[in-house]
Every structure is written in C-alpha cells, then in structure tokens.
Design a protein around this motif. Structure first.
Motif, PDB file in Angstrom:
ATOM      1  N   MET A  23       0.842  -1.180   0.000  1.00 11.51           N
ATOM      2  CA  MET A  23       0.000   0.000   0.000  1.00 11.51           C
ATOM      3  C   MET A  23       0.884   1.240   0.000  1.00 11.51           C
ATOM      4  SD  MET A  23      -2.780   1.258   2.814  1.00 11.51           S
ATOM      5  CE  MET A  23      -4.127   0.376   2.095  1.00 11.51           C
ATOM      6  N   LYS A  24       0.486   2.239  -0.768  1.00  8.25           N
ATOM      7  CA  LYS A  24       1.233   3.488  -0.819  1.00  8.25           C
ATOM      8  C   LYS A  24       0.568   4.533   0.062  1.00  8.25           C
ATOM      9  CE  LYS A  24       3.398   2.982  -5.286  1.00  8.25           C
ATOM     10  NZ  LYS A  24       3.744   3.662  -6.529  1.00  8.25           N
ATOM     11  N   PHE A  25       1.408   5.435   0.570  1.00  2.56           N
ATOM     12  CA  PHE A  25       0.932   6.527   1.399  1.00  2.56           C
ATOM     13  C   PHE A  25       1.437   7.846   0.833  1.00  2.56           C
ATOM     14  CE2 PHE A  25       0.692   2.878   4.108  1.00  2.56           C
ATOM     15  CZ  PHE A  25      -0.470   3.084   4.821  1.00  2.56           C
ATOM     16  N   LYS A  26       0.672   8.897   1.082  1.00 10.58           N
ATOM     17  CA  LYS A  26       1.048  10.241   0.674  1.00 10.58           C
ATOM     18  C   LYS A  26       1.576  10.964   1.912  1.00 10.58           C
ATOM     19  CE  LYS A  26      -0.818  14.465  -1.347  1.00 10.58           C
ATOM     20  NZ  LYS A  26      -2.042  15.104  -1.866  1.00 10.58           N
ATOM     21  N   PHE A  27       2.798  11.476   1.801  1.00 13.00           N
ATOM     22  CA  PHE A  27       3.454  12.218   2.877  1.00 13.00           C
ATOM     23  C   PHE A  27       3.552  13.667   2.408  1.00 13.00           C
ATOM     24  CE2 PHE A  27       4.827   7.866   2.936  1.00 13.00           C
ATOM     25  CZ  PHE A  27       4.756   7.515   4.268  1.00 13.00           C
ATOM     26  N   THR A  28       2.937  14.586   3.139  1.00 12.07           N
ATOM     27  CA  THR A  28       2.906  15.990   2.737  1.00 12.07           C
ATOM     28  C   THR A  28       3.619  16.840   3.772  1.00 12.07           C
ATOM     29  OG1 THR A  28       0.792  15.645   1.613  1.00 12.07           O
ATOM     30  CG2 THR A  28       1.430  17.922   2.080  1.00 12.07           C
ATOM     31  N   LEU A  29       4.641  17.568   3.320  1.00 14.18           N
ATOM     32  CA  LEU A  29       5.352  18.511   4.180  1.00 14.18           C
ATOM     33  C   LEU A  29       4.470  19.735   4.346  1.00 14.18           C
ATOM     34  CD1 LEU A  29       8.025  19.197   5.663  1.00 14.18           C
ATOM     35  CD2 LEU A  29       8.790  20.231   3.513  1.00 14.18           C
ATOM     36  N   VAL A  30       4.170  20.087   5.594  1.00 16.37           N
ATOM     37  CA  VAL A  30       3.286  21.203   5.910  1.00 16.37           C
ATOM     38  C   VAL A  30       4.132  22.373   6.408  1.00 16.37           C
ATOM     39  CG1 VAL A  30       1.325  21.941   7.333  1.00 16.37           C
ATOM     40  CG2 VAL A  30       1.445  19.583   6.493  1.00 16.37           C
ATOM     41  N   ASP A  31       3.920  23.561   5.845  1.00 16.12           N
ATOM     42  CA  ASP A  31       4.654  24.754   6.272  1.00 16.12           C
ATOM     43  C   ASP A  31       4.330  25.072   7.722  1.00 16.12           C
ATOM     44  OD1 ASP A  31       6.247  27.248   5.220  1.00 16.12           O
ATOM     45  OD2 ASP A  31       4.589  28.043   6.428  1.00 16.12           O
ATOM     46  N   ARG A  32       5.376  25.287   8.528  1.00 15.87           N
ATOM     47  CA  ARG A  32       5.189  25.544   9.965  1.00 15.87           C
ATOM     48  C   ARG A  32       4.415  26.829  10.224  1.00 15.87           C
ATOM     49  NH1 ARG A  32      11.069  24.087  10.522  1.00 15.87           N
ATOM     50  NH2 ARG A  32      11.418  26.313  10.372  1.00 15.87           N
ATOM     51  N   GLU A  33       4.643  27.851   9.407  1.00 15.99           N
ATOM     52  CA  GLU A  33       4.016  29.150   9.664  1.00 15.99           C
ATOM     53  C   GLU A  33       2.612  29.255   9.083  1.00 15.99           C
ATOM     54  OE1 GLU A  33       6.714  32.199   8.433  1.00 15.99           O
ATOM     55  OE2 GLU A  33       8.370  31.304   9.528  1.00 15.99           O
ATOM     56  N   SER A  34       2.467  28.911   7.805  1.00 16.29           N
ATOM     57  CA  SER A  34       1.186  29.111   7.138  1.00 16.29           C
ATOM     58  C   SER A  34       0.252  27.908   7.261  1.00 16.29           C
ATOM     59  CB  SER A  34       1.412  29.405   5.654  1.00 16.29           C
ATOM     60  OG  SER A  34       1.908  28.255   4.984  1.00 16.29           O
ATOM     61  N   GLY A  35       0.817  26.730   7.515  1.00 11.50           N
ATOM     62  CA  GLY A  35      -0.001  25.525   7.556  1.00 11.50           C
ATOM     63  C   GLY A  35      -0.344  24.993   6.173  1.00 11.50           C
ATOM     64  N   LYS A  36       0.210  25.618   5.130  1.00 14.86           N
ATOM     65  CA  LYS A  36      -0.070  25.194   3.757  1.00 14.86           C
ATOM     66  C   LYS A  36       0.859  24.052   3.352  1.00 14.86           C
ATOM     67  CE  LYS A  36      -1.771  29.651   2.215  1.00 14.86           C
ATOM     68  NZ  LYS A  36      -1.643  30.718   1.229  1.00 14.86           N
ATOM     69  N   ASP A  37       0.377  23.247   2.414  1.00 13.09           N
ATOM     70  CA  ASP A  37       1.176  22.150   1.894  1.00 13.09           C
ATOM     71  C   ASP A  37       2.337  22.690   1.072  1.00 13.09           C
ATOM     72  OD1 ASP A  37      -0.811  20.685   3.043  1.00 13.09           O
ATOM     73  OD2 ASP A  37      -1.628  19.893   1.164  1.00 13.09           O
ATOM     74  N   LYS A  38       3.552  22.157   1.324  1.00 10.24           N
ATOM     75  CA  LYS A  38       4.741  22.601   0.593  1.00 10.24           C
ATOM     76  C   LYS A  38       5.176  21.592  -0.450  1.00 10.24           C
ATOM     77  CE  LYS A  38       8.083  24.727   2.666  1.00 10.24           C
ATOM     78  NZ  LYS A  38       9.183  25.071   3.564  1.00 10.24           N
ATOM     79  N   ARG A  39       5.147  20.296  -0.111  1.00 10.13           N
ATOM     80  CA  ARG A  39       5.686  19.259  -0.990  1.00 10.13           C
ATOM     81  C   ARG A  39       5.070  17.937  -0.584  1.00 10.13           C
ATOM     82  NH1 ARG A  39       7.561  16.479  -4.628  1.00 10.13           N
ATOM     83  NH2 ARG A  39       9.696  15.853  -4.870  1.00 10.13           N
ATOM     84  N   SER A  40       4.807  17.067  -1.545  1.00 13.36           N
ATOM     85  CA  SER A  40       4.231  15.755  -1.248  1.00 13.36           C
ATOM     86  C   SER A  40       5.012  14.653  -1.935  1.00 13.36           C
ATOM     87  CB  SER A  40       2.773  15.688  -1.718  1.00 13.36           C
ATOM     88  OG  SER A  40       1.964  16.557  -0.980  1.00 13.36           O
TER      89      SER A  40
END
Length: 139
Positions: free
Chosen positions: A1-18
């Motif tokens: 099974m594959k999983f999606k790992f998303t780096l979340v910006d510490r300040e804005s809470g927006k997704d940076k990279r997946s």
C-alpha cells in the motif's frame, strides 16, 4: 500500500511538498532516505514509517536527537491514522493513504499508458530554521 506524505509549512499551515511512497519509508537529512529534508533539527536517519502486524501504519523513531511527536506527545513508536500530522524535528508531515492516481506533487495523472508516475523519486527539501520570533520547544 502506498501513502502520501505531505510537508506542511510551519508558519502558514499550507502544503509545501508531497511524496507518494510505498512503505517502508525513511525520513532524515541523509541522502539515502526516502524523504530527504535538509533541516538541522532532523537526524540523518530520523524515523521510519512501516506497516505493523495488523496492517496499520506505524512511525518509529530511529534514535533521533529531537524525536518524533504525534498529537503533541513525544513518542518512540506510534500507530497512525490517515490524515494525522506528525512532527519530525521541526518539520511537520501529514500522512494519508494514497489515491492511486497521485504523483509526488499530489497532482492527479491521466490514466493513459503514456503517463508516468514518479512517486518513488526522492527530492531534497530545504527547511529554513525558525526566526527569533518563532517559539518551538524540542523534547
């Protein structure tokens, strides 16, 4: 099974990279990790995501200096549910079950045979240290 790992910006809470990867997945500053994060708060081999005996996703600390946190609690090992955010050093990763058509950027791909899914590629992400105004406490 594959999983999606998303780096979340510490300040804005927006997704940076997946990344969409199949377990086991290692995270760290080292070049031989699946998710390479250039951040001084992250050890060379910081943690790994594996499938537990019951089929659940498990995160394990690999002896890191700054630890891993789940729901604000420092843990050595924890079972995760889809959508949970884990803190690795100062970085935050959201973990979700992957949708079949997702790529490393989270952009859907076409279902034609001509498209390629590059979900197993590893790319470095530079995380800048917090400013003096940031308030972070590490374990």
């Amino acid at each position: 099974m594959k999983f999606k790992f998303t780096l979340v910006d510490r300040e804005s809470g927006k997704d940076k990279r997946s990344w969409v990867l199949q377990t086991p997945v290692t995270v760290g500053r080292g070049m031989l990790t699946n998710i390479h994060l250039e951040d001084g708060s992250i050890s060379r081999r910081h943690c790994e995501f594996v499938i537990g005996a019951g089929g659940e996703l498990v995160i394990r600390d690999l002896g890191s200096k700054n630890g891993i946190f789940v729901d604000g609690q420092q843990v050595d090992k924890a079972t995760l549910k889809s959508g949970m955010v884990v803190q690795i050093g100062l970085a935050k990763l959201r973990v979700e079950e992957a949708v079949e058509a997702e790529t490393t950027t989270g952009t859907p791909t076409s279902t034609s045979g001509a498209s390629q899914n590059h979900g197993d590629e590893t790319h470095a992400v530079k995380i800048f240290p917090p400013s003096d105004d940031d308030r972070y406490e590490i374990g």
